[in-house]
Design a protein around this motif. Sequence first.
Motif, PDB file in Angstrom:
ATOM      1  N   GLU A 148      19.110  18.791  18.579  1.00 20.16           N
ATOM      2  CA  GLU A 148      18.139  17.527  18.757  1.00 20.16           C
ATOM      3  C   GLU A 148      16.826  17.533  19.223  1.00 20.16           C
ATOM      4  N   VAL A 149      16.652  18.306  20.403  1.00 21.91           N
ATOM      5  CA  VAL A 149      15.477  18.386  21.030  1.00 21.91           C
ATOM      6  C   VAL A 149      14.351  19.117  20.104  1.00 21.91           C
ATOM      7  N   LEU A 150      14.769  20.037  19.342  1.00 21.30           N
ATOM      8  CA  LEU A 150      13.788  20.760  18.464  1.00 21.30           C
ATOM      9  C   LEU A 150      13.526  19.616  17.312  1.00 21.30           C
ATOM     10  N   LEU A 151      14.460  18.906  16.805  1.00 19.90           N
ATOM     11  CA  LEU A 151      13.960  18.066  15.787  1.00 19.90           C
ATOM     12  C   LEU A 151      13.191  17.023  16.245  1.00 19.90           C
ATOM     13  N   ASP A 152      13.387  16.492  17.370  1.00 23.08           N
ATOM     14  CA  ASP A 152      12.781  15.276  18.169  1.00 23.08           C
ATOM     15  C   ASP A 152      11.247  16.036  18.381  1.00 23.08           C
ATOM     16  N   SER A 153      11.006  17.089  18.730  1.00 23.76           N
ATOM     17  CA  SER A 153       9.738  17.575  18.918  1.00 23.76           C
ATOM     18  C   SER A 153       8.935  17.567  17.521  1.00 23.76           C
ATOM     19  N   PHE A 154       9.633  18.388  16.556  1.00 17.89           N
ATOM     20  CA  PHE A 154       8.769  18.444  15.233  1.00 17.89           C
ATOM     21  C   PHE A 154       8.895  17.171  14.312  1.00 17.89           C
ATOM     22  N   ARG A 155       9.807  16.302  14.556  1.00 18.62           N
ATOM     23  CA  ARG A 155       9.545  14.967  13.940  1.00 18.62           C
ATOM     24  C   ARG A 155       8.419  14.056  14.452  1.00 18.62           C
ATOM     25  N   ARG A 156       8.021  14.324  15.931  1.00 17.53           N
ATOM     26  CA  ARG A 156       6.841  13.728  16.203  1.00 17.53           C
ATOM     27  C   ARG A 156       5.472  14.428  15.735  1.00 17.53           C
ATOM     28  N   ARG A 157       5.707  15.263  15.141  1.00 12.47           N
ATOM     29  CA  ARG A 157       4.469  15.941  14.643  1.00 12.47           C
ATOM     30  C   ARG A 157       4.166  15.682  13.274  1.00 12.47           C
ATOM     31  N   GLN A 158       5.172  14.794  12.606  1.00 12.51           N
ATOM     32  CA  GLN A 158       5.207  14.677  11.282  1.00 12.51           C
ATOM     33  C   GLN A 158       4.311  13.339  11.167  1.00 12.51           C
ATOM     34  N   PRO A 159       3.274  13.325  10.254  1.00  8.73           N
ATOM     35  CA  PRO A 159       2.588  12.213   9.790  1.00  8.73           C
ATOM     36  C   PRO A 159       3.560  10.865   9.470  1.00  8.73           C
ATOM     37  N   PHE A 160       3.399   9.752   9.638  1.00 13.49           N
ATOM     38  CA  PHE A 160       4.264   8.799   9.600  1.00 13.49           C
ATOM     39  C   PHE A 160       4.378   8.496   8.009  1.00 13.49           C
ATOM     40  N   THR A 161       5.425   7.932   7.628  1.00 17.28           N
ATOM     41  CA  THR A 161       5.771   7.854   5.897  1.00 17.28           C
ATOM     42  C   THR A 161       5.729   6.236   5.585  1.00 17.28           C
ATOM     43  N   HIS A 162       6.095   5.613   6.758  1.00 22.53           N
ATOM     44  CA  HIS A 162       6.403   4.178   6.364  1.00 22.53           C
ATOM     45  C   HIS A 162       5.887   3.243   7.448  1.00 22.53           C
ATOM     46  N   PHE A 163       5.914   2.003   7.438  1.00 24.36           N
ATOM     47  CA  PHE A 163       5.382   1.105   8.617  1.00 24.36           C
ATOM     48  C   PHE A 163       6.177  -0.195   8.592  1.00 24.36           C
ATOM     49  N   LEU A 164       6.353  -0.793   9.697  1.00 24.34           N
ATOM     50  CA  LEU A 164       6.932  -2.082   9.582  1.00 24.34           C
ATOM     51  C   LEU A 164       6.070  -3.075  10.022  1.00 24.34           C
ATOM     52  N   SER A 165       5.835  -4.122   9.112  1.00 23.70           N
ATOM     53  CA  SER A 165       4.743  -4.969   9.229  1.00 23.70           C
ATOM     54  C   SER A 165       5.081  -6.524   8.604  1.00 23.70           C
ATOM     55  N   LEU A 166       4.413  -7.287   9.009  1.00 27.71           N
ATOM     56  CA  LEU A 166       4.421  -8.796   8.491  1.00 27.71           C
ATOM     57  C   LEU A 166       3.113  -8.950   7.618  1.00 27.71           C
ATOM     58  N   PRO A 167       3.176  -9.392   6.302  1.00 35.62           N
ATOM     59  CA  PRO A 167       2.295  -9.733   5.458  1.00 35.62           C
ATOM     60  C   PRO A 167       1.322 -10.816   5.926  1.00 35.62           C
ATOM     61  N   LEU A 168      -0.201 -10.557   5.838  1.00 36.54           N
ATOM     62  CA  LEU A 168      -1.153 -11.637   6.285  1.00 36.54           C
ATOM     63  C   LEU A 168      -1.895 -11.842   4.984  1.00 36.54           C
ATOM     64  N   ASN A 169      -1.202 -11.639   3.887  1.00 31.74           N
ATOM     65  CA  ASN A 169      -2.251 -11.807   2.728  1.00 31.74           C
ATOM     66  C   ASN A 169      -2.162 -13.064   2.093  1.00 31.74           C
ATOM     67  N   GLN A 170      -2.002 -14.113   2.562  1.00 32.83           N
ATOM     68  CA  GLN A 170      -2.029 -15.328   1.899  1.00 32.83           C
ATOM     69  C   GLN A 170      -3.438 -15.841   1.580  1.00 32.83           C
ATOM     70  N   PRO A 171      -3.706 -16.736   0.548  1.00 36.95           N
ATOM     71  CA  PRO A 171      -4.815 -16.956  -0.024  1.00 36.95           C
ATOM     72  C   PRO A 171      -5.851 -17.292   0.714  1.00 36.95           C
ATOM     73  N   ALA A 172      -5.530 -18.023   1.625  1.00 39.52           N
ATOM     74  CA  ALA A 172      -6.587 -18.503   2.661  1.00 39.52           C
ATOM     75  C   ALA A 172      -7.115 -17.541   3.653  1.00 39.52           C
ATOM     76  N   ILE A 173      -6.071 -16.707   4.015  1.00 37.71           N
ATOM     77  CA  ILE A 173      -6.683 -15.620   5.001  1.00 37.71           C
ATOM     78  C   ILE A 173      -7.501 -14.527   4.095  1.00 37.71           C
ATOM     79  N   GLN A 174      -6.966 -14.406   2.741  1.00 34.68           N
ATOM     80  CA  GLN A 174      -7.916 -13.322   1.840  1.00 34.68           C
ATOM     81  C   GLN A 174      -9.253 -13.946   1.751  1.00 34.68           C
ATOM     82  N   GLU A 175      -9.246 -15.303   1.547  1.00 26.95           N
ATOM     83  CA  GLU A 175     -10.446 -15.902   1.168  1.00 26.95           C
ATOM     84  C   GLU A 175     -11.468 -15.758   2.480  1.00 26.95           C
ATOM     85  N   LYS A 176     -11.076 -16.172   3.747  1.00 25.62           N
ATOM     86  CA  LYS A 176     -11.922 -15.878   4.856  1.00 25.62           C
ATOM     87  C   LYS A 176     -12.443 -14.480   5.086  1.00 25.62           C
TER      88      LYS A 176
END
Length: 289
Positions: free
Chosen positions: A120-148
């Motif tokens: 587990e220590v080995l895996l934790d170390s090497f997992r930290r070196r991996q580039p992220f594959t996904h991200f958790l986010s909330l969309p802010l692409n409503q039309p009014a925001i896109q326009e501004k």
Amino acid sequence: MDVLRPPLIRIGGRVYRKNLVQEQAFPHQEEEDFCAGPGECADEPCDAFEVEETERGFQCRLEVPSPLYKYIIGKKGETKKRLETETRTSISIPKPGVEGEIVITGQQRSGVVSARTRIEVLLDSFRRRQPFTHFLSLPLNQPAIQEKFLQFKEEVLEKCSKDHGVSSSLFQNPAKLHLTIGTLVLLNEQEIQKACDLLQQCKEDFVDQITGGQPLTVEVAGVEYMNDDPAMTDVLYAKVHMKDGSDRLQMVADQLVERFVASGLMLKEWDRVKLHATVMNTLFRKDPS
């Protein structure tokens, strides 16, 4: 070595002091510190996982994404052999590319626990070196925001297009504007499904309660950067806050991170989430030169 300032190592979000003097004083501790019988060592960290007793001794199973197998095996199998020798266990690993469980077996429970902990220590170390594959986010692409946002982009290019390094390729795609919660390294379909299930559970456990089951109205206004030298800025962020002045958005973001960190799917980087939306990033640049 200054005993008051020993080397520090970070494992699982915690900081440990590495006392070199003690390591030198007990060079054979790992080989001799196994429990002699079925009785267990009081300080073995085995509560977090199940060790099964079998006819031949003890066994433990560990789910590991196949891309990480190579780090346990090591060059020409050296890492795996060393782990087996030092913990007196046998470690069975699925074939490369085949998702499955790593099985650790041994005659002594403490040896199986030790092998599991080391892996587990080995895996934790090497997992930290991996580039992220996904991200958790909330969309802010409503039309009014896109326009501004497009107005902001037009004004910046009009005033700064002749400045060194400023080009239209630096700007975020308006359709992808989002509030970043945190990044994840998900290495197989099982981890992706686990993240999806956890997100749904978060909605039921606290998101709906905090939001009252209604959309949150936010305001995106102002920009800032997150480094000390403005001449070395790579990312420009837009500030995001609740329009009613409450901290409900911050509560949702912080509790999401807390839950994902506790599950092992996300690493904790900050005490609280920095509410921001990327508007310019040098990683978007089409011309690397």
